[in-house]
Design a protein around this motif. Structure first.
Motif, short mmCIF file in Angstrom:
data_model
loop_
_atom_site.label_atom_id
_atom_site.label_comp_id
_atom_site.label_asym_id
_atom_site.label_seq_id
_atom_site.Cartn_x
_atom_site.Cartn_y
_atom_site.Cartn_z
N TYR A 1 10.35 15.76 -3.70
CA TYR A 1 11.37 14.33 -2.77
C TYR A 1 9.96 14.20 -1.81
CZ TYR A 1 15.61 15.06 -5.89
OH TYR A 1 16.92 15.07 -6.64
N ARG A 2 10.68 13.03 -1.52
CA ARG A 2 8.96 12.72 -0.21
C ARG A 2 10.14 11.93 0.66
NH1 ARG A 2 5.86 9.09 -2.57
NH2 ARG A 2 3.78 11.04 -2.30
N ILE A 3 9.83 13.61 1.68
CA ILE A 3 10.66 13.05 3.35
C ILE A 3 10.21 11.85 3.81
CG2 ILE A 3 11.60 13.88 5.51
CD1 ILE A 3 11.17 17.02 4.27
N PRO A 4 10.71 10.62 3.99
CA PRO A 4 9.75 9.51 5.05
C PRO A 4 9.15 10.26 6.83
CG PRO A 4 11.86 9.34 4.12
CD PRO A 4 11.74 10.23 3.72
N ASN A 5 7.67 10.40 6.61
CA ASN A 5 7.17 10.17 7.90
C ASN A 5 7.44 8.86 8.65
OD1 ASN A 5 5.93 11.94 9.84
ND2 ASN A 5 4.51 12.01 8.85
N MET A 6 8.37 10.00 9.80
CA MET A 6 9.07 8.93 10.89
C MET A 6 8.10 8.34 12.54
SD MET A 6 9.73 6.33 9.56
CE MET A 6 10.84 5.82 7.59
#
Length: 307
Positions: A158-163
């Motif tokens: 899963y890609r964790i959104p980088n904010m």
């Protein structure tokens, strides 16, 4: 698991547990899995009116859940314990600098990479996606709608959104998810060593005790097959400056000071069951509308200035 972030938030739980009759109530439900209100009142030797107030306190504390009875006899309600453990973080704010954070819910079907082997499958709340035990269906376009998935061996990413704002670094990363092993059919004694990776760095391994199907999952659709995975355990994985923890227990020394991320970096989280693990017992991930916790993969990223 019920995670309480401070002593102040824990007060309702402490009050709910501060009664001999409510402790007996919890013990009775743990013994019988679930009971309707009449059965529970009779077992405890109290009136339904008295029981209602005790049940309400435990429900408000998040310890107990009240559900419609599956058999459909009138308007009778069924009570069930909603947690397997309670974790109170009494020092969560004592040793961390001032920090900001953001939260993301990642749907179970929103993976972008995988390699899985039978037994395996995935399903929406309405129907199975393709055929079970055929890994090809993990590539079906409908996989984004999956609310439950399982496989006997392999991994899923899963890609964790980088904010992260520019000039910031991750101080603590918290993920919570409902998970179990994957046995042929169901088997509560089916250990599985499930490893977690962040950007190809193994952060730790947790052993799932089994694949649970003794009772219907609280949010599992009524049509779901009775001899299939019904619910999992809610686990909380934390990576901070001190190491990596599952439900407050340290599982490795990997920490956020070693995992250096900038605002431009990908963050990829992997669930994996594979050799050379001792217990290759698969895994099941439960999302919203399945299992006992009605949530997706919850992610919270705490960050501080990169100085």
């Amino acid at each position: 698991m019920l995670y309480i972030k401070s002593l102040e938030q824990a007060v309702p739980v402490f009050k709910a547990l501060g009664s001999d009759i409510r402790i007996r109530l919890i013990q009775t439900l743990l013994e019988h899995q679930e009971m309707n209100m009449n059965e529970l009142a009779s077992s405890l030797g109290i009136t339904n009116g008295a029981l209602t107030s005790h049940v309400k306190k435990l429900e408000e504390a998040g310890i107990l859940a009240i559900l419609p009875e599956h058999s459909g006899h009138g308007n009778q309600k069924v009570c069930r314990i909603n947690v397997d453990k309670i974790l109170v973080d009494i020092a969560s704010n004592n040793d961390s600098p001032a920090e900001d954070s953001y939260s993301i819910d990642i749907p179970i079907g929103n993976y972008f990479n995988y390699s899985v082997y039978p037994t395996c499958g995935l399903s929406t709340t309405d129907n199975l996606i393709g055929e079970v035990d055929d890994p090809r269906y993990f590539a079906h376009p409908s996989h984004v709608d999956a609310k439950i998935l399982w496989f006997g061996r392999g991994f899923i990413d899963y890609r964790i959104p980088n904010m992260l704002p520019p000039g910031q670094k991750i101080d603590r990363l918290t993920l919570s998810f409902e998970i179990s092993s994957e046995a042929p059919g169901v088997n509560s004694d089916w250990p599985s060593d499930i490893s977690f990776f962040l950007n190809n760095t193994k952060v730790g391994t947790w052993t799932s005790p089994g694949d649970f199907g003794d009772v219907h999952g609280m949010f599992t659709p009524d049509w779901w097959f009775p001899n299939w995975n019904q619910y999992g355990l809610l686990k909380m994985l934390v990576i901070d400056r001190h190491g990596t923890f599952i439900d407050g227990l340290k599982i490795s020394d990997v920490n956020t000071q070693q995992l250096t991320f900038t605002s431009q970096d990908d963050m990829v989280f992997r669930f994996q069951v594979d050799e050379p693990s001792q217990n290759i017992g698969g895994l099941t991930l439960f999302g919203k509308d399945f299992g006992n916790y009605n949530q997706d993969i919850n992610v919270k990223v705490h960050y501080t200035p990169n100085v």
